[in-house]
Design a protein around this motif. Sequence first.
Motif, PDB file in Angstrom:
ATOM      1  N   GLY A  69      -2.669  -1.872   8.555  1.00 10.67           N
ATOM      2  CA  GLY A  69      -2.274  -0.929   7.525  1.00 10.67           C
ATOM      3  C   GLY A  69      -3.427  -0.404   6.694  1.00 10.67           C
ATOM      4  N   TRP A  70      -4.665  -0.822   6.997  1.00  7.47           N
ATOM      5  CA  TRP A  70      -5.801  -0.389   6.190  1.00  7.47           C
ATOM      6  C   TRP A  70      -6.028   1.114   6.283  1.00  7.47           C
ATOM      7  CZ3 TRP A  70      -8.359  -2.265   2.295  1.00  7.47           C
ATOM      8  CH2 TRP A  70      -9.539  -1.654   1.907  1.00  7.47           C
ATOM      9  N   ARG A  71      -5.913   1.647   7.481  1.00  9.44           N
ATOM     10  CA  ARG A  71      -6.139   3.085   7.658  1.00  9.44           C
ATOM     11  C   ARG A  71      -5.110   3.896   6.872  1.00  9.44           C
ATOM     12  NH1 ARG A  71      -7.304   5.108  13.503  1.00  9.44           N
ATOM     13  NH2 ARG A  71      -9.056   3.797  13.025  1.00  9.44           N
ATOM     14  N   ALA A  72      -3.862   3.451   6.887  1.00 13.76           N
ATOM     15  CA  ALA A  72      -2.819   4.161   6.133  1.00 13.76           C
ATOM     16  C   ALA A  72      -3.058   4.030   4.634  1.00 13.76           C
ATOM     17  CB  ALA A  72      -1.443   3.603   6.494  1.00 13.76           C
ATOM     18  N   TYR A  73      -3.498   2.854   4.206  1.00  9.99           N
ATOM     19  CA  TYR A  73      -3.797   2.641   2.793  1.00  9.99           C
ATOM     20  C   TYR A  73      -4.933   3.553   2.338  1.00  9.99           C
ATOM     21  CZ  TYR A  73      -5.551   0.314  -1.397  1.00  9.99           C
ATOM     22  OH  TYR A  73      -5.999   0.046  -2.659  1.00  9.99           O
ATOM     23  N   GLY A  90       0.817  -1.219   0.000  1.00  3.27           N
ATOM     24  CA  GLY A  90       0.000   0.000   0.000  1.00  3.27           C
ATOM     25  C   GLY A  90       0.843   1.259   0.000  1.00  3.27           C
ATOM     26  N   VAL A  91       1.879   1.263   0.808  1.00  4.55           N
ATOM     27  CA  VAL A  91       2.755   2.431   0.870  1.00  4.55           C
ATOM     28  C   VAL A  91       3.503   2.609  -0.443  1.00  4.55           C
ATOM     29  CG1 VAL A  91       4.786   3.403   1.987  1.00  4.55           C
ATOM     30  CG2 VAL A  91       2.978   2.387   3.366  1.00  4.55           C
ATOM     31  N   LEU A  92       4.013   1.528  -1.003  1.00  3.59           N
ATOM     32  CA  LEU A  92       4.723   1.612  -2.275  1.00  3.59           C
ATOM     33  C   LEU A  92       3.783   2.060  -3.395  1.00  3.59           C
ATOM     34  CD1 LEU A  92       7.242   1.215  -3.977  1.00  3.59           C
ATOM     35  CD2 LEU A  92       6.616  -1.186  -4.229  1.00  3.59           C
ATOM     36  N   GLY A  93       2.591   1.487  -3.435  1.00  6.22           N
ATOM     37  CA  GLY A  93       1.614   1.874  -4.451  1.00  6.22           C
ATOM     38  C   GLY A  93       1.210   3.334  -4.330  1.00  6.22           C
ATOM     39  N   ALA A  94       1.001   3.784  -3.099  1.00  3.55           N
ATOM     40  CA  ALA A  94       0.638   5.186  -2.890  1.00  3.55           C
ATOM     41  C   ALA A  94       1.765   6.111  -3.322  1.00  3.55           C
ATOM     42  CB  ALA A  94       0.295   5.426  -1.424  1.00  3.55           C
ATOM     43  N   PHE A  95       2.990   5.717  -3.045  1.00  2.00           N
ATOM     44  CA  PHE A  95       4.132   6.538  -3.459  1.00  2.00           C
ATOM     45  C   PHE A  95       4.214   6.629  -4.976  1.00  2.00           C
ATOM     46  CE2 PHE A  95       8.112   8.571  -3.371  1.00  2.00           C
ATOM     47  CZ  PHE A  95       8.889   7.987  -4.363  1.00  2.00           C
ATOM     48  N   LEU A  96       4.063   5.498  -5.662  1.00  3.11           N
ATOM     49  CA  LEU A  96       4.121   5.514  -7.122  1.00  3.11           C
ATOM     50  C   LEU A  96       2.980   6.317  -7.726  1.00  3.11           C
ATOM     51  CD1 LEU A  96       5.192   1.820  -7.796  1.00  3.11           C
ATOM     52  CD2 LEU A  96       6.598   3.883  -7.946  1.00  3.11           C
ATOM     53  N   VAL A  97       1.805   6.181  -7.157  1.00  6.01           N
ATOM     54  CA  VAL A  97       0.665   6.950  -7.650  1.00  6.01           C
ATOM     55  C   VAL A  97       0.883   8.436  -7.401  1.00  6.01           C
ATOM     56  CG1 VAL A  97      -1.790   7.389  -7.241  1.00  6.01           C
ATOM     57  CG2 VAL A  97      -0.963   5.065  -7.489  1.00  6.01           C
ATOM     58  N   LEU A  98       1.423   8.776  -6.254  1.00 12.42           N
ATOM     59  CA  LEU A  98       1.693  10.173  -5.930  1.00 12.42           C
ATOM     60  C   LEU A  98       2.682  10.779  -6.908  1.00 12.42           C
ATOM     61  CD1 LEU A  98       1.457  12.572  -3.951  1.00 12.42           C
ATOM     62  CD2 LEU A  98       3.345  11.555  -2.699  1.00 12.42           C
ATOM     63  N   VAL A  99       3.743  10.075  -7.186  1.00  7.79           N
ATOM     64  CA  VAL A  99       4.750  10.582  -8.124  1.00  7.79           C
ATOM     65  C   VAL A  99       4.150  10.720  -9.511  1.00  7.79           C
ATOM     66  CG1 VAL A  99       6.913  10.007  -9.281  1.00  7.79           C
ATOM     67  CG2 VAL A  99       6.715   9.736  -6.812  1.00  7.79           C
ATOM     68  N   ALA A 100       3.398   9.724  -9.944  1.00 12.65           N
ATOM     69  CA  ALA A 100       2.800   9.772 -11.282  1.00 12.65           C
ATOM     70  C   ALA A 100       1.743  10.858 -11.384  1.00 12.65           C
ATOM     71  CB  ALA A 100       2.201   8.422 -11.623  1.00 12.65           C
ATOM     72  N   SER A 101       1.039  11.137 -10.297  1.00 11.15           N
ATOM     73  CA  SER A 101      -0.035  12.132 -10.363  1.00 11.15           C
ATOM     74  C   SER A 101       0.497  13.546 -10.489  1.00 11.15           C
ATOM     75  CB  SER A 101      -0.923  12.033  -9.124  1.00 11.15           C
ATOM     76  OG  SER A 101      -0.251  12.548  -7.997  1.00 11.15           O
ATOM     77  N   ARG A 102       1.701  13.795 -10.068  1.00 11.23           N
ATOM     78  CA  ARG A 102       2.246  15.144 -10.130  1.00 11.23           C
ATOM     79  C   ARG A 102       2.819  15.463 -11.504  1.00 11.23           C
ATOM     80  NH1 ARG A 102      -0.062  18.038  -6.983  1.00 11.23           N
ATOM     81  NH2 ARG A 102       1.572  19.564  -7.172  1.00 11.23           N
ATOM     82  N   VAL A 103       3.047  14.470 -12.328  1.00 14.41           N
ATOM     83  CA  VAL A 103       3.687  14.691 -13.620  1.00 14.41           C
ATOM     84  C   VAL A 103       2.759  15.315 -14.647  1.00 14.41           C
ATOM     85  CG1 VAL A 103       4.809  13.530 -15.550  1.00 14.41           C
ATOM     86  CG2 VAL A 103       5.392  12.901 -13.211  1.00 14.41           C
ATOM     87  N   PRO A 104       1.541  14.787 -14.893  1.00 13.18           N
ATOM     88  CA  PRO A 104       0.848  15.234 -16.077  1.00 13.18           C
ATOM     89  C   PRO A 104       0.272  16.638 -16.049  1.00 13.18           C
ATOM     90  CG  PRO A 104      -0.424  13.532 -14.993  1.00 13.18           C
ATOM     91  CD  PRO A 104       0.883  13.684 -14.250  1.00 13.18           C
ATOM     92  N   ALA A 105      -0.349  17.087 -15.042  1.00  9.07           N
ATOM     93  CA  ALA A 105      -1.302  18.176 -15.151  1.00  9.07           C
ATOM     94  C   ALA A 105      -0.697  19.574 -15.176  1.00  9.07           C
ATOM     95  CB  ALA A 105      -2.273  18.054 -14.000  1.00  9.07           C
ATOM     96  N   MET A 106       0.149  19.889 -16.110  1.00  6.99           N
ATOM     97  CA  MET A 106       0.679  21.243 -16.192  1.00  6.99           C
ATOM     98  C   MET A 106       0.237  21.969 -17.454  1.00  6.99           C
ATOM     99  SD  MET A 106       2.108  21.945 -13.491  1.00  6.99           S
ATOM    100  CE  MET A 106       1.790  20.805 -12.204  1.00  6.99           C
TER     101      MET A 106
END
Length: 137
Positions: free
Chosen positions: A64-68, A9-25
Motif C-alpha cells: 500500500g505504500w505506492r497508493a499512500y 492511508g486511504v482513510l487519512g487521504a480521504f479525510l485530508v482531501l475533504v478537509a483541503s477542499r473546505v478552506p480556500a475560497m
Amino acid sequence: MAADLSRRGVLGAFLVLVASRVPAMASDRVLPAIRWAEKADAAYSASGRVAADLAAAGLPMPAGWRAYRASLAHVRRLARLDLYALTPTTPETAEALVAYHTARGERAGSAGARRAARRRLRKVFARPGAVLPPRPT
C-alpha cells in the motif's frame, strides 16, 4: 499490518482531501491555506525520505505504500491549487505568500523551480484586488 497501513492511508487521504477542499475560497483564508500547503509539502517530503531510507537499507516497500504516496501527492496538489485560487488582500498575506513561494523554490534547489515560483507570484499579484507585499527598506 500491511492491510492496516493501507486502510489507514486511504482513510487519512480521504479525510485530508475533504478537509483541503473546505478552506480556500475566501481571500482572507490565505494564511490557513499557506499553512495547509506547507503541511502537505512536508508530509510528501517525509514520505520520500522514508522511501529512500527503505531502499537504501534494501528493505521492501510496505504493501500500500505506492497508493499512500500517490494520495499524499494528490493532497499536496489540491492544497497548492486551493492556495493559488486565493488573492492576497492585505500586505501581511501578500508577504506570507511571497515567503512560501520563495521557500518552496529554494527547497527544490533548481533554477527552474525558482522561476516557476516567481511566475506564479506574478500571476497572483496581477489579479484585480491583489495587494502587493511591502517593499523592503
